[in-house]
Scaffold this active site. Structure first.
Site, PDB file in Angstrom:
ATOM      1  N   ASP A   1     -26.404  45.889  63.155  1.00 28.25           N
ATOM      2  CA  ASP A   1     -24.962  45.783  63.412  1.00 28.25           C
ATOM      3  C   ASP A   1     -24.622  44.346  63.833  1.00 28.25           C
ATOM      4  O   ASP A   1     -25.259  43.800  64.734  1.00 28.25           O
ATOM      5  CB  ASP A   1     -24.634  46.776  64.551  1.00 28.25           C
TER       6      ASP A   1
ATOM      7  N   HIS B   1     -13.117  45.950  69.322  1.00 28.31           N
ATOM      8  CA  HIS B   1     -14.277  46.482  70.032  1.00 28.31           C
ATOM      9  C   HIS B   1     -13.939  46.762  71.494  1.00 28.31           C
ATOM     10  O   HIS B   1     -13.048  46.123  72.057  1.00 28.31           O
ATOM     11  CB  HIS B   1     -15.443  45.499  69.953  1.00 28.31           C
TER      12      HIS B   1
ATOM     13  N   GLY C   1     -14.971  49.059  65.671  1.00 28.78           N
ATOM     14  CA  GLY C   1     -14.075  49.260  66.811  1.00 28.78           C
ATOM     15  C   GLY C   1     -13.330  50.574  66.729  1.00 28.78           C
ATOM     16  O   GLY C   1     -12.143  50.645  67.029  1.00 28.78           O
TER      17      GLY C   1
ATOM     18  N   SER D   1     -13.998  53.619  68.252  1.00 31.03           N
ATOM     19  CA  SER D   1     -14.127  54.642  69.285  1.00 31.03           C
ATOM     20  C   SER D   1     -12.751  55.151  69.687  1.00 31.03           C
ATOM     21  O   SER D   1     -11.781  54.384  69.740  1.00 31.03           O
ATOM     22  CB  SER D   1     -14.835  54.072  70.529  1.00 31.03           C
TER      23      SER D   1
ATOM     24  N   ASP E   1     -19.488  52.942  69.402  1.00 26.33           N
ATOM     25  CA  ASP E   1     -20.446  52.608  70.444  1.00 26.33           C
ATOM     26  C   ASP E   1     -19.843  52.907  71.819  1.00 26.33           C
ATOM     27  O   ASP E   1     -20.451  53.594  72.649  1.00 26.33           O
ATOM     28  CB  ASP E   1     -20.828  51.119  70.335  1.00 26.33           C
TER      29      ASP E   1
HETATM   30  P1  13P Z   1     -16.336  50.534  69.586  1.00 29.33           P
HETATM   31  O1  13P Z   1     -16.358  49.483  70.634  1.00 29.33           O
HETATM   32  O2  13P Z   1     -14.940  50.993  69.301  1.00 29.33           O
HETATM   33  O3  13P Z   1     -17.215  51.701  69.888  1.00 29.33           O
HETATM   34  O4  13P Z   1     -16.872  49.883  68.214  1.00 29.33           O
HETATM   35  C1  13P Z   1     -18.248  49.711  67.993  1.00 29.33           C
HETATM   36  C2  13P Z   1     -18.541  48.852  66.813  1.00 29.33           C
HETATM   37  O5  13P Z   1     -17.696  48.480  66.023  1.00 29.33           O
HETATM   38  C3  13P Z   1     -19.940  48.448  66.622  1.00 29.33           C
HETATM   39  O6  13P Z   1     -20.098  47.594  65.543  1.00 29.33           O
HETATM   40  O1  G3H Z   2     -19.889  45.830  68.153  1.00 31.04           O
HETATM   41  C1  G3H Z   2     -20.644  45.745  69.119  1.00 31.04           C
HETATM   42  C2  G3H Z   2     -21.366  46.936  69.654  1.00 31.04           C
HETATM   43  O2  G3H Z   2     -20.563  47.643  70.545  1.00 31.04           O
HETATM   44  C3  G3H Z   2     -22.676  46.513  70.258  1.00 31.04           C
HETATM   45  O3  G3H Z   2     -22.549  45.996  71.540  1.00 31.04           O
HETATM   46  O4  G3H Z   2     -23.926  43.910  71.532  1.00 31.04           O
HETATM   47  O5  G3H Z   2     -23.428  45.065  73.685  1.00 31.04           O
HETATM   48  O6  G3H Z   2     -25.005  46.095  72.041  1.00 31.04           O
HETATM   49  P1  G3H Z   2     -23.802  45.221  72.245  1.00 31.04           P
HETATM   50 ZN    ZN Z   3     -18.468  46.235  65.321  1.00 32.37          ZN
END
Ligand code: 13P
Ligand code: G3H
Ligand code: ZN
Length: 315
Positions: A82, A180, A217, A219, A261
């Site tokens: 990711d 995000h 993003g 969620s 996430d």
């Molecule tokens: P959220 O922060 O909305 O969960 O999005 C996660 C995401 O896009 C990870 O790539």
């Molecule tokens: O898009 C980002 C995800 O929420 C991952 O977050 O880099 O803190 O693991 P992180």
């Molecule tokens: Zn993302």
């Protein structure tokens, strides 16, 4: 039984007007919760790993645990990088056995994004790995990149077509108003569905039939998790996510992959906080991590069934 790429998943999802959930993983309990939920729903699923998750857990541990989940559940699982920041990280993940990678060059100027994405696509395709890229910029924080809401730029549909043509990328993450984190909208939630429709229309016109779009993003920032967190000592105020009906609408359009996430983070924290508050004498990690795993499994099952619509996608 082995990990799969996302190609077949997206083909079926586009046709069926649903999306595959892409959930971020960081440890064993999260992996078990997501994959057991997917198994219970007979759904394919994507497990994705950020650069910071790679650093936290290590690619070998993550791959080993995901292999165990494949063996346990027998469902189609793709292991995805990711927001890959560079070719070096992409190489590391492909070497570790990932089946899908994202290269996120959205913060570069357009031509640099095209050139760097193309380099990743050539490298990955030669090894049977699929690639996601991003065009346009989402607001919010991911890894070290923090984009302010006023600097977010929505994806230009004409540029999207040019980008797909020139890079050969397998799926495209677009910016249509999501961001995000837990604070996505200051006022009313709004997504630019006209823009999403236009992107697909223009891709179709250039011969890219059923081209899979990715929504980052995404969620919902579930009220229940926020409420439990706050009830047991957290201070999470003003959090707001993407309403479920908007996510359902996106799934019925060209969006084949929905990234979540923040909902997992909130859910896990809610369960752990509640367990510790209700069990002041308890200090066995299996107590609070077990509760968190149960909570997350239920949460992911709900997403698959009520939002993504990917139940029985294994049939
Ligand atoms: P959220 O922060 O909305 O969960 O999005 C996660 C995401 O896009 C990870 O790539
Ligand atoms: O898009 C980002 C995800 O929420 C991952 O977050 O880099 O803190 O693991 P992180
Ligand atoms: Zn993302």
């Amino acid at each position: 039984m082995a990990l799969v790429t996302t190609s077949k998943m997206f083909e079926k999802a586009f046709e069926g007007k649903y999306a595959i959930g892409a959930f971020n993983i960081n440890n064993m309990e999260i992996i078990q919760a997501i994959t057991r939920a997917a198994k219970a729903q007979n759904s394919a699923v994507i497990l994705q790993v950020s650069k910071s998750a790679l650093k936290f857990a290590g690619p070998g541990y993550l791959k080993g645990m995901v292999d165990a989940a494949v063996a346990e559940t027998g469902i189609d699982i793709a292991l995805h990088l990711d927001h890959g920041p560079d070719l070096e990280t992409v190489k590391e993940c492909i070497e570790a056995g990932f089946t899908s990678v994202m290269f996120d060059g959205s913060h570069f100027d357009y031509e640099t994004n095209v050139a760097k994405t193309k380099e990743v696509v050539d490298y990955a395709h030669a090894r049977g790995v699929v690639v996601e890229a991003e065009l346009g910029q989402l607001a919010g924080i991911e890894d070290d990149v923090n984009v302010a809401h006023e600097n977010a730029t929505f994806t230009d549909p004409d540029q999207a077509v040019d980008f797909v043509k020139r890079t050969g990328v397998d799926s495209l993450a677009v910016a249509i108003g999501t961001s995000h984190g837990a604070y996505k909208f200051k006022g009313e939630a709004r997504l630019d569905f006209d823009r999403l429709a236009k992107i697909t229309e223009k891709l179709e016109a250039e011969g890219f039939r059923n081209y899979p779009i990715v929504l980052h993003g995404a969620s919902a920032v579930d009220a229940k998790s926020v409420e439990i967190c706050n009830q047991y000592g957290a201070q999470i105020d003003g959090a707001k996510g993407v309403p479920n009906d908007m996510l359902r609408k996106a799934c019925s359009m060209a969006v084949c992959k929905i990234n979540m996430d923040t909902d997992l983070r909130l859910g896990m924290t809610a369960a752990v906080r509640r367990y510790l508050a209700e069990n002041p004498k308890g200090f066995d990690p299996r107590g609070y991590l077990g509760d968190a795993r149960t909570y997350l499994q239920e949460l992911v099952e709900g997403k698959i069934k009520d939002v993504l619509g990917s139940t029985d996608s294994m049939n």
